[in-house]
Design a protein around this motif. Sequence first.
Motif, mmCIF file in Angstrom:
data_model
loop_
_atom_site.group_PDB
_atom_site.id
_atom_site.type_symbol
_atom_site.label_atom_id
_atom_site.label_comp_id
_atom_site.label_asym_id
_atom_site.label_seq_id
_atom_site.Cartn_x
_atom_site.Cartn_y
_atom_site.Cartn_z
ATOM 1 N N MET A 32 0.822 -1.194 0.000
ATOM 2 C CA MET A 32 0.000 0.000 0.000
ATOM 3 C C MET A 32 0.864 1.255 0.000
ATOM 4 O O MET A 32 0.515 2.235 -0.629
ATOM 5 C CB MET A 32 -0.902 -0.024 1.233
ATOM 6 N N GLU A 33 2.007 1.171 0.716
ATOM 7 C CA GLU A 33 2.888 2.336 0.757
ATOM 8 C C GLU A 33 3.474 2.626 -0.618
ATOM 9 O O GLU A 33 3.679 3.785 -0.974
ATOM 10 C CB GLU A 33 4.003 2.094 1.765
ATOM 11 N N MET A 34 3.757 1.570 -1.374
ATOM 12 C CA MET A 34 4.338 1.776 -2.700
ATOM 13 C C MET A 34 3.360 2.496 -3.610
ATOM 14 O O MET A 34 3.761 3.341 -4.429
ATOM 15 C CB MET A 34 4.739 0.419 -3.288
ATOM 16 N N ILE A 35 2.061 2.184 -3.468
ATOM 17 C CA ILE A 35 1.057 2.875 -4.280
ATOM 18 C C ILE A 35 1.041 4.362 -3.941
ATOM 19 O O ILE A 35 0.943 5.211 -4.832
ATOM 20 C CB ILE A 35 -0.336 2.233 -4.072
ATOM 21 N N GLN A 36 1.186 4.694 -2.657
ATOM 22 C CA GLN A 36 1.227 6.099 -2.255
ATOM 23 C C GLN A 36 2.459 6.801 -2.827
ATOM 24 O O GLN A 36 2.377 7.936 -3.296
ATOM 25 C CB GLN A 36 1.230 6.201 -0.730
ATOM 26 N N ILE A 37 3.585 6.125 -2.792
ATOM 27 C CA ILE A 37 4.813 6.730 -3.316
ATOM 28 C C ILE A 37 4.713 6.939 -4.825
ATOM 29 O O ILE A 37 5.071 7.999 -5.348
ATOM 30 C CB ILE A 37 6.035 5.862 -2.952
ATOM 31 N N VAL A 38 4.193 5.925 -5.517
ATOM 32 C CA VAL A 38 4.041 6.052 -6.969
ATOM 33 C C VAL A 38 3.035 7.151 -7.298
ATOM 34 O O VAL A 38 3.246 7.951 -8.221
ATOM 35 C CB VAL A 38 3.619 4.703 -7.590
ATOM 36 N N GLY A 39 1.941 7.226 -6.519
ATOM 37 C CA GLY A 39 0.949 8.285 -6.729
ATOM 38 C C GLY A 39 1.556 9.664 -6.538
ATOM 39 O O GLY A 39 1.333 10.576 -7.353
ATOM 40 N N LEU A 40 2.336 9.831 -5.480
ATOM 41 C CA LEU A 40 3.013 11.105 -5.248
ATOM 42 C C LEU A 40 3.961 11.424 -6.399
ATOM 43 O O LEU A 40 4.009 12.559 -6.886
ATOM 44 C CB LEU A 40 3.787 11.061 -3.926
ATOM 45 N N GLY A 41 4.688 10.415 -6.856
ATOM 46 C CA GLY A 41 5.617 10.628 -7.968
ATOM 47 C C GLY A 41 4.905 11.021 -9.255
ATOM 48 O O GLY A 41 5.370 11.900 -9.982
ATOM 49 N N LEU A 42 3.786 10.380 -9.517
ATOM 50 C CA LEU A 42 3.038 10.714 -10.741
ATOM 51 C C LEU A 42 2.465 12.121 -10.669
ATOM 52 O O LEU A 42 2.525 12.875 -11.650
ATOM 53 C CB LEU A 42 1.930 9.686 -10.959
ATOM 54 N N ILE A 43 1.897 12.486 -9.516
ATOM 55 C CA ILE A 43 1.343 13.835 -9.363
ATOM 56 C C ILE A 43 2.452 14.882 -9.502
ATOM 57 O O ILE A 43 2.289 15.891 -10.193
ATOM 58 C CB ILE A 43 0.615 13.970 -8.006
#
Length: 131
Positions: free
Chosen positions: A1-12
């Motif tokens: 779940m943390e990786m999804i948050q990191i990837v989401g932050l990176g994409l934004i």
Amino acid sequence: MEMIQIVGLGLIATILIIVIREQKPMFAFLLAAFTGLFIFLYVIGKIDAVIGVLEQLADRSGIPSIYLKTILKIIGIAYIAEFGAQIVRDAGQESVASKIEFAGKVLILVMAVPIISVIVETVLGLLPAGS
């Protein structure tokens, strides 16, 4: 779940950087640097658990803690040098990034010398005398 948050932050952050880069390149660089720093600080806390496990393994195996600490410092130098070089690359300074990586490699070599010498002495001690 943390990786999804990191990837989401990176994409934004990437989308914002692409939009801002044309108008304000300095703000785009700062956004990229702060995003990278935030992600780095977020994951650096996770390393503490890994270090704890490695220290337990070293204690049980009888390896002197000085060697484990040296290896952990070497790993830290490698991560910090890579992170710093990537931020400098984001600013478009490839030559400075290469020098940061070179300095990291030299520091790693300097820190590894005591470990290499112990390994060589151990191997020489295992060899029969006269060979």
